[in-house]
Design an enzyme around this catalytic site. Structure first.
Site, short mmCIF file in Angstrom:
data_model
loop_
_atom_site.label_atom_id
_atom_site.label_comp_id
_atom_site.label_asym_id
_atom_site.label_seq_id
_atom_site.Cartn_x
_atom_site.Cartn_y
_atom_site.Cartn_z
NE ARG A 167 -10.56 -1.15 4.82
CZ ARG A 167 -10.91 -1.34 6.10
NH1 ARG A 167 -12.00 -2.04 6.39
NH2 ARG A 167 -10.17 -0.83 7.07
CG ASP A 196 -1.76 5.30 5.07
OD1 ASP A 196 -1.57 4.28 5.76
OD2 ASP A 196 -2.86 5.59 4.58
CG ASP A 252 -9.27 7.64 7.38
OD1 ASP A 252 -8.32 7.68 6.57
OD2 ASP A 252 -9.11 7.68 8.61
CE LYS A 289 -5.81 9.08 7.99
NZ LYS A 289 -6.21 7.94 8.84
CE LYS A 343 -3.03 2.59 3.15
NZ LYS A 343 -3.64 2.60 4.51
#
Length: 490
Positions: free
Chosen positions: A348, A285, A344, A274, A262
């Site tokens: 996935r 991330d 958020d 966020k 990812k």
């Protein structure tokens, strides 16, 4: 730092030394030999209490330019991995404060529980390289390094080849960890999906065994990667899927192992924004992609006889008038539809299309790596990565690699009940499974896109970076994954 192995008579050496002292006034074999030369100086220092076997206790003996660094190592045969790391760190820190340029390391005599010489040497090198890492590319004033220490020679009376192999593996792994840390620590105004693609292309330029292909949004649309693209809609930076193909198997047609990372180079959460506190850390991330990049660096250096494909799924998740919304229904590359309950929960969505895309390689197995859920941090803290898998053999292989590499992972359950939490009234799946078991339901979501190959998922949300005074990327789980690949070499 330069590393080597040497079989030598320590009592005849004039180079500086690391010498182990154990509890109960027990001298290591090297200390006993040296003590004869020094006419009992070490024995006297132990008896006088100037040094003891307590972990972390240090005494430096000065003989001309030679420094003999006596290191407290606890109880022989009972030293843990954590204690051994402390021993190495303390010894090297002390050596850097002396005039020593070269150290002969006789701490190879320390017996770590359930470990051998190979592990002793490899873990020492990895620990030293980890502590030497500094990221200050964007500082106008660099740190001063006044240490003269440039070489560590591992002393061994046997298993010379094992120690040399450990150094070779450790230096490659450390190089991979550094590569992962460097791009993970890079600020998001520089490290965007195009930057990841550039790094992948440069790696291919450095290694003849790697070929890189970069897929942009135009091709993604043709492929139907609508979930991936939806996440990118709020950003002006185009999503890029960087595919690094490493082929070095004796059979060029052997099925490859696929590693998919990812690569959210910044995740503001999108419309489901966020909180502002610590949002700067959302540059991390993309640590899944960074770790895959690090692994590809390491295996290229080691020239492992495998076929491995590393994929960095680069993307940004930002709020904008064009951003995707809660309530949207997306048709994934697989054909399954997903209702967006929270923008958020974007990782996935990027990964589900990536996992479908890699089917074209007819992989032997696929491992995805992602900073996927805060729930995993709540469940496991910052010491263990979360492991989810539909294949028991693959899960066990990863657990074994995690133990060997001392890069810990803990397997979470993946029973059918968790799929119930992903049901949607309006689509095949929801992208959120509710409050409970969030790390598991995220893995359960991904499992719907992995029916055609053995698959495992590593959630590194708790292990990919540190906060506070030691803030920065850790490079995990590069060590685990390289160890896994080393274990695949027949």
């Amino acid at each position: 730092m330069k590393y080597s192995v040497k079989q030598t008579a320590l009592e005849q050496e004039n180079k500086s030394l690391f010498i182990a002292i154990f509890e109960n006034q027990e001298l290591s074999p090297a200390a006993l030999k040296l003590d004869l030369k020094l006419k009992g100086e070490i024995t006297e220092a132990v008896k006088n209490g100037e040094v003891s076997g307590k972990i972390g206790r240090i005494l430096v003996l000065r003989h001309g330019a030679q420094r003999i660094i006596l290191v407290g190592c606890g109880k022989q045969n009972e030293v843990t991995e954590r204690q051994y790391k402390q021993i190495i760190q303390k010894a090297v820190k002390t050596a850097k404060e002396t005039i020593a340029t070269t150290i002969i390391n006789a701490l190879t005599e320390v017996k770590i529980k359930d470990r051998d010489l190979y592990w002793n040497v490899r873990f020492a090198v990895e620990t030293i390289e980890e502590d030497n890492y500094i990221f200050e590319q964007f500082k106008s004033k660099k740190s001063e390094n006044n240490s003269k220490l440039a070489e560590i020679i591992f002393y061994t009376e046997e298993n010379h080849e094992q120690a040399e192999l450990a150094i070779r593996h450790a230096t490659a792994i450390s190089s991979g960890v550094k590569a992962a840390k460097d791009i993970a620590n890079c600020p998001p105004n520089i490290c965007n999906p195009a930057y990841l693609a550039e790094q992948a292309n440069q790696l291919a330029g450095r290694s003849s065994l790697i070929e890189t292909t970069v897929i942009g949004e135009k091709e993604m649309r043709k492929l139907g990667m609508n979930a991936y693209l939806a996440v990118s809609c709020g950003s002006k930076n185009e999503a890029k899927l960087s595919v690094m193909e490493y082929r070095n198997h004796e059979n060029p047609n052997a099925k490859p192992i696929v590693l998919a990372g990812k690569g959210l180079t910044f995740d503001a959460g999108g419309i489901s924004l966020k909180p502002a506190a610590d949002m700067d850390e959302m540059k991390y991330d993309m640590c899944g992609a960074a770790s895959v990049y690090g692994v590809m660096n390491a295996i290229a250096e080691l020239q492992l006889p495998l076929n491995v494909i590393g994929v960095m799924a680069g993307c940004e998740n930002l709020p904008d008038g064009n951003a995707y919304r809660p309530g949207d229904i997306l048709t994934t590359m697989s054909g399954l539809t997903v209702e967006v309950l929270n923008t958020d929960a974007e990782g996935r969505l990027v990964l589900c299309d990536t996992l479908t895309y890699v089917e074209r390689f007819e992989p032997e197995l696929v491992i995805d790596v992602a900073t996927l859920t805060g729930a995993c941090v709540v469940a496991l803290g910052q010491h263990n990565s979360g492991l989810v898998s539909t294949d028991d053999n693959l899960a066990q292989d990863l657990e074994r690699a995690a133990k060997l590499a001392n890069d810990k992972a803990w397997r979470l359950p993946l029973s059918e009940e968790y799929q119930e939490q992903l049901k949607s009234k309006f689509a095949d799946l929801a992208n959120l499974g509710g409050r409970w078991g969030g790390a598991i339901t995220a893995g359960a979501f991904l499992s719907n896109f992995t029916k055609n190959y053995p698959w495992a998922h590593l959630d590194i949300a708790g292990t990919a970076w540190l906060q506070g005074q030691n803030k920065g990327a850790t490079g995990r789980p590069v060590s685990l994954l390289v160890q896994f690949l080393l274990n695949q070499v027949k």
